[in-house]
Design a protein around this motif. Sequence first.
Motif, PDB file in Angstrom:
ATOM      1  N   VAL A 256      38.768  37.700  44.936  1.00  5.69           N
ATOM      2  CA  VAL A 256      37.562  38.439  45.304  1.00  5.69           C
ATOM      3  C   VAL A 256      36.449  38.106  44.317  1.00  5.69           C
ATOM      4  O   VAL A 256      36.572  38.360  43.121  1.00  5.69           O
ATOM      5  CB  VAL A 256      37.832  39.957  45.274  1.00  5.69           C
ATOM      6  CG1 VAL A 256      36.558  40.731  45.589  1.00  5.69           C
ATOM      7  CG2 VAL A 256      38.938  40.319  46.263  1.00  5.69           C
ATOM      8  N   VAL A 257      35.382  37.489  44.825  1.00 11.90           N
ATOM      9  CA  VAL A 257      34.195  37.288  43.987  1.00 11.90           C
ATOM     10  C   VAL A 257      32.953  37.894  44.638  1.00 11.90           C
ATOM     11  O   VAL A 257      31.907  37.979  44.001  1.00 11.90           O
ATOM     12  CB  VAL A 257      33.942  35.794  43.651  1.00 11.90           C
ATOM     13  CG1 VAL A 257      35.070  35.244  42.797  1.00 11.90           C
ATOM     14  CG2 VAL A 257      33.741  34.959  44.894  1.00 11.90           C
ATOM     15  N   GLY A 258      33.082  38.319  45.889  1.00 15.12           N
ATOM     16  CA  GLY A 258      31.953  38.948  46.574  1.00 15.12           C
ATOM     17  C   GLY A 258      31.940  40.444  46.292  1.00 15.12           C
ATOM     18  O   GLY A 258      32.982  41.104  46.291  1.00 15.12           O
ATOM     19  N   ALA A 259      30.759  40.969  46.028  1.00 13.63           N
ATOM     20  CA  ALA A 259      30.621  42.395  45.717  1.00 13.63           C
ATOM     21  C   ALA A 259      30.628  43.198  47.015  1.00 13.63           C
ATOM     22  O   ALA A 259      29.603  43.644  47.507  1.00 13.63           O
ATOM     23  CB  ALA A 259      29.335  42.630  44.937  1.00 13.63           C
ATOM     24  N   VAL A 260      31.828  43.377  47.561  1.00 11.96           N
ATOM     25  CA  VAL A 260      31.986  44.102  48.827  1.00 11.96           C
ATOM     26  C   VAL A 260      31.546  45.544  48.633  1.00 11.96           C
ATOM     27  O   VAL A 260      31.817  46.146  47.594  1.00 11.96           O
ATOM     28  CB  VAL A 260      33.460  44.063  49.270  1.00 11.96           C
ATOM     29  CG1 VAL A 260      33.600  44.625  50.664  1.00 11.96           C
ATOM     30  CG2 VAL A 260      33.997  42.657  49.202  1.00 11.96           C
ATOM     31  N   VAL A 278      45.805  40.535  45.026  1.00 13.50           N
ATOM     32  CA  VAL A 278      44.347  40.543  45.197  1.00 13.50           C
ATOM     33  C   VAL A 278      43.765  40.521  43.793  1.00 13.50           C
ATOM     34  O   VAL A 278      43.969  41.465  43.032  1.00 13.50           O
ATOM     35  CB  VAL A 278      43.885  41.827  45.919  1.00 13.50           C
ATOM     36  CG1 VAL A 278      42.371  41.854  46.051  1.00 13.50           C
ATOM     37  CG2 VAL A 278      44.568  41.949  47.280  1.00 13.50           C
ATOM     38  N   ILE A 279      43.101  39.436  43.431  1.00 10.83           N
ATOM     39  CA  ILE A 279      42.589  39.359  42.073  1.00 10.83           C
ATOM     40  C   ILE A 279      41.118  38.972  42.100  1.00 10.83           C
ATOM     41  O   ILE A 279      40.660  38.292  43.005  1.00 10.83           O
ATOM     42  CB  ILE A 279      43.389  38.384  41.194  1.00 10.83           C
ATOM     43  CG1 ILE A 279      43.354  36.978  41.729  1.00 10.83           C
ATOM     44  CG2 ILE A 279      44.831  38.843  41.072  1.00 10.83           C
ATOM     45  CD1 ILE A 279      44.172  36.030  40.904  1.00 10.83           C
ATOM     46  N   ALA A 280      40.405  39.446  41.100  1.00 10.83           N
ATOM     47  CA  ALA A 280      38.971  39.197  41.045  1.00 10.83           C
ATOM     48  C   ALA A 280      38.650  38.238  39.908  1.00 10.83           C
ATOM     49  O   ALA A 280      39.485  37.965  39.051  1.00 10.83           O
ATOM     50  CB  ALA A 280      38.225  40.506  40.857  1.00 10.83           C
ATOM     51  N   SER A 281      37.444  37.732  39.954  1.00  7.81           N
ATOM     52  CA  SER A 281      36.975  36.842  38.898  1.00  7.81           C
ATOM     53  C   SER A 281      35.512  37.171  38.664  1.00  7.81           C
ATOM     54  O   SER A 281      34.805  37.587  39.594  1.00  7.81           O
ATOM     55  CB  SER A 281      37.153  35.391  39.334  1.00  7.81           C
ATOM     56  OG  SER A 281      36.833  34.496  38.280  1.00  7.81           O
TER      57      SER A 281
ATOM     58  N   ARG B 253      46.484  43.436  35.020  1.00  7.68           N
ATOM     59  CA  ARG B 253      47.050  43.450  36.364  1.00  7.68           C
ATOM     60  C   ARG B 253      47.744  44.779  36.642  1.00  7.68           C
ATOM     61  O   ARG B 253      48.541  45.247  35.816  1.00  7.68           O
ATOM     62  CB  ARG B 253      48.101  42.333  36.524  1.00  7.68           C
ATOM     63  CG  ARG B 253      47.542  40.909  36.365  1.00  7.68           C
ATOM     64  CD  ARG B 253      46.722  40.492  37.588  1.00  7.68           C
ATOM     65  NE  ARG B 253      46.221  39.134  37.486  1.00  7.68           N
ATOM     66  CZ  ARG B 253      44.968  38.814  37.132  1.00  7.68           C
ATOM     67  NH1 ARG B 253      44.082  39.765  36.848  1.00  7.68           N
ATOM     68  NH2 ARG B 253      44.588  37.556  37.102  1.00  7.68           N
ATOM     69  N   ALA B 268      35.703  46.863  44.886  1.00  6.87           N
ATOM     70  CA  ALA B 268      35.530  45.496  44.369  1.00  6.87           C
ATOM     71  C   ALA B 268      35.045  45.532  42.917  1.00  6.87           C
ATOM     72  O   ALA B 268      35.538  44.774  42.076  1.00  6.87           O
ATOM     73  CB  ALA B 268      34.554  44.715  45.248  1.00  6.87           C
ATOM     74  N   ILE B 271      37.626  45.751  40.098  1.00  4.87           N
ATOM     75  CA  ILE B 271      38.420  44.582  39.693  1.00  4.87           C
ATOM     76  C   ILE B 271      37.528  43.424  39.258  1.00  4.87           C
ATOM     77  O   ILE B 271      37.925  42.621  38.424  1.00  4.87           O
ATOM     78  CB  ILE B 271      39.439  44.127  40.769  1.00  4.87           C
ATOM     79  CG1 ILE B 271      38.795  43.917  42.148  1.00  4.87           C
ATOM     80  CG2 ILE B 271      40.562  45.145  40.880  1.00  4.87           C
ATOM     81  CD1 ILE B 271      39.765  43.329  43.187  1.00  4.87           C
ATOM     82  N   ILE B 272      36.288  43.327  39.798  1.00  5.44           N
ATOM     83  CA  ILE B 272      35.418  42.205  39.392  1.00  5.44           C
ATOM     84  C   ILE B 272      35.034  42.364  37.924  1.00  5.44           C
ATOM     85  O   ILE B 272      35.127  41.423  37.137  1.00  5.44           O
ATOM     86  CB  ILE B 272      34.178  42.116  40.305  1.00  5.44           C
ATOM     87  CG1 ILE B 272      34.599  41.628  41.708  1.00  5.44           C
ATOM     88  CG2 ILE B 272      33.148  41.160  39.707  1.00  5.44           C
ATOM     89  CD1 ILE B 272      33.472  41.544  42.719  1.00  5.44           C
ATOM     90  N   GLN B 275      37.564  41.078  35.496  1.00  7.82           N
ATOM     91  CA  GLN B 275      38.390  40.218  36.368  1.00  7.82           C
ATOM     92  C   GLN B 275      39.870  40.614  36.383  1.00  7.82           C
ATOM     93  O   GLN B 275      40.759  39.906  35.945  1.00  7.82           O
ATOM     94  CB  GLN B 275      38.186  38.720  36.102  1.00  7.82           C
ATOM     95  CG  GLN B 275      38.384  38.149  34.745  1.00  7.82           C
ATOM     96  CD  GLN B 275      37.940  36.677  34.685  1.00  7.82           C
ATOM     97  OE1 GLN B 275      37.147  36.175  35.472  1.00  7.82           O
ATOM     98  NE2 GLN B 275      38.479  35.960  33.740  1.00  7.82           N
ATOM     99  N   LYS B 276      40.082  41.798  36.969  1.00  8.82           N
ATOM    100  CA  LYS B 276      41.421  42.367  37.052  1.00  8.82           C
ATOM    101  C   LYS B 276      42.060  42.033  38.393  1.00  8.82           C
ATOM    102  O   LYS B 276      41.435  41.390  39.241  1.00  8.82           O
ATOM    103  CB  LYS B 276      41.317  43.882  36.860  1.00  8.82           C
ATOM    104  CG  LYS B 276      40.667  44.227  35.522  1.00  8.82           C
ATOM    105  CD  LYS B 276      40.351  45.690  35.387  1.00  8.82           C
ATOM    106  CE  LYS B 276      39.639  45.932  34.045  1.00  8.82           C
ATOM    107  NZ  LYS B 276      39.280  47.360  33.886  1.00  8.82           N
ATOM    108  N   GLY B 277      43.293  42.469  38.587  1.00  6.66           N
ATOM    109  CA  GLY B 277      43.955  42.183  39.850  1.00  6.66           C
ATOM    110  C   GLY B 277      45.037  43.188  40.177  1.00  6.66           C
ATOM    111  O   GLY B 277      45.509  43.934  39.310  1.00  6.66           O
ATOM    112  N   VAL B 278      45.380  43.210  41.449  1.00  9.42           N
ATOM    113  CA  VAL B 278      46.448  44.058  41.973  1.00  9.42           C
ATOM    114  C   VAL B 278      47.462  43.115  42.602  1.00  9.42           C
ATOM    115  O   VAL B 278      47.138  42.425  43.583  1.00  9.42           O
ATOM    116  CB  VAL B 278      45.905  45.024  43.045  1.00  9.42           C
ATOM    117  CG1 VAL B 278      47.018  45.871  43.630  1.00  9.42           C
ATOM    118  CG2 VAL B 278      44.780  45.889  42.479  1.00  9.42           C
TER     119      VAL B 278
END
Lengths: 333, 333
Positions: A256-260, A278-281, B253, B268, B271-272, B275-278
């Motif tokens: 996920v990189v989009g700010a939903v 589901v991980i973000a960056s 995580r 979002a 986690i953004i 930069q965390k994740g599930v």
Amino acid sequence: MIECYAAFAAKQKLKEFRYAEPRQIGPMDAVIGISHCGICHSDIHLIDNDWQTSRYPLVPGHEIIGKVERVGVDVRDLTPGQRVGVGWQAGSCGNCEWCRRGEENLCPDDTATAVGHYGGFARKVIVDSRFVFPIPPLMASESAAPLLCAGITVYSPLRRLTKPGDKVGVIGIGGLGHLAVQFARALGCHVTAFSHTPGKEEEARALGAGDFIGSKDKNTLAKLKRHFDFLLTTVNVTLDWELYLAMLRPNGRLIVVGAVDKPLEIPAGAIISGQKGVIASVIGSPGMIREMLDFAARERIAARTEVLPLKDVNAALDRVRQNKARYRMVLEV
Amino acid sequence: MIECYAAFAAKQKLKEFRYAEPRQIGPMDAVIGISHCGICHSDIHLIDNDWQTSRYPLVPGHEIIGKVERVGVDVRDLTPGQRVGVGWQAGSCGNCEWCRRGEENLCPDDTATAVGHYGGFARKVIVDSRFVFPIPPLMASESAAPLLCAGITVYSPLRRLTKPGDKVGVIGIGGLGHLAVQFARALGCHVTAFSHTPGKEEEARALGAGDFIGSKDKNTLAKLKRHFDFLLTTVNVTLDWELYLAMLRPNGRLIVVGAVDKPLEIPAGAIISGQKGVIASVIGSPGMIREMLDFAARERIAARTEVLPLKDVNAALDRVRQNKARYRMVLEV
């Protein structure tokens, strides 16, 4: 005085604004004379105060290309006249665990170029020189500007997480997505582009996509079970997350990189079966931005842009709000 | 005939049931004479048909300890009389990419011990011998049984993802959680136990937790920002996911192994930023189950159990439904 464009209240059109250029700058600061600045969707979020962090007058802009005008007394690696870029981040604390590790993008006390700091819709910007990056000589400035935010945002997770040969789906072929297709392909992945706009197929393939999926058709999507190692979502709208998670292979990751706008709804069963995630960056470290610029130059990766003069900033913002830009609006100063 | 207990319809009490033991078994099969079988929350989900996969009569039970009675003609690594265990998985296709890599737990065409197959609340069970594991000599059978599902479910992600020195929070100190505390501690992590039950503090510390958090108090939780490298959630109820994600350090995580009833709602932004994740994990491969049993024997890791005779299966199930078991119910045959 530094001439720029600013929002004076949430959701308003930008107006001309000036602020004083300090005679004395910090020992590690640099003054950049701006030639180009890309428009990112997060500029819209900042103008509109969607994240409740905006302070007005707010000068947006964090995909900056320009020339070094002058530097503080302790700056050793920049020379006046040198072409450079600046992205989302304009500073960091310099002392925390993350800064000392070279992962300044994770610093909890960072400075964003356009949050509580005057950004790049301007003739000049003043930032911490540690966040100023030389631009490789062969890149056109208008094509390089979007790399500083859109580019690093997709390059960082692709570079850290994928392996050559991985099957990568890029969801949303816009400012971020059209760069993600190019980076993923150049990193050796098989790339599938997902877009609501069938007319983008030819361009997506030209950018490196091996497959193109019209994502409005849920039946097509439902057939792609256990197909992708990674799905990179660049969109800011809610998708049928369960449907996309079903497209991941075991151990697959939705990045996920989009700010939903709304929380992602993730059924536990949709990730436990096949142990998915589901991980973000978030953007990238200064070291990774330098690496990305070098990689992009070598692999001839460039943003496709529409350029307007800075004075037409409101027209340019409208095109971004309407998702009309192909693929990134860039302001020329 | 093999005597066992079965559910004949969703949400019903179990009743006695018998099925014929085949004279001839498959060349790779093994017949196990059962001495003990743990009760897992997923047995309740299967009895109740919560996952819409149950077929009746349904014989639950997938934390099995027993002795090899006989083996198929092609079985080379098991001997009649040998003490062994069987977990969630009783078979796999043997031919897919995942089976050939030794990651049979990710096989899309696997056989679960108690789904469309008669499980371990029984005198015997017949399974593919590739999913039958020797039990180290010094382990008590009733303490070993829960390792076969609860144990591997938490050991696998802790072993694959954590490093010694990591700060690990274990959410829910029940059948899975009390084993997770022991495994994480033995893997060199600093462990914090989260429980709704303040009375579990002393035991959690005895099991290896360095800290204990009463998780009913949201104020305490809200103070723990950016603290953990990993949070392992073993519970099957919805938590304030945003609050727990805020407790993760950058790159942290949230590991999901509990079959939560409602979709996880993940903003979002939660986690953004950082930069965390599930990410989820599902049981473990046969190779990892063997490794876990060896590790548990060496580190003296054992389930704390309450043992009831098989004929009291309904009373034992009630204790599980009421979350009263300390920490795992085990049936003795």
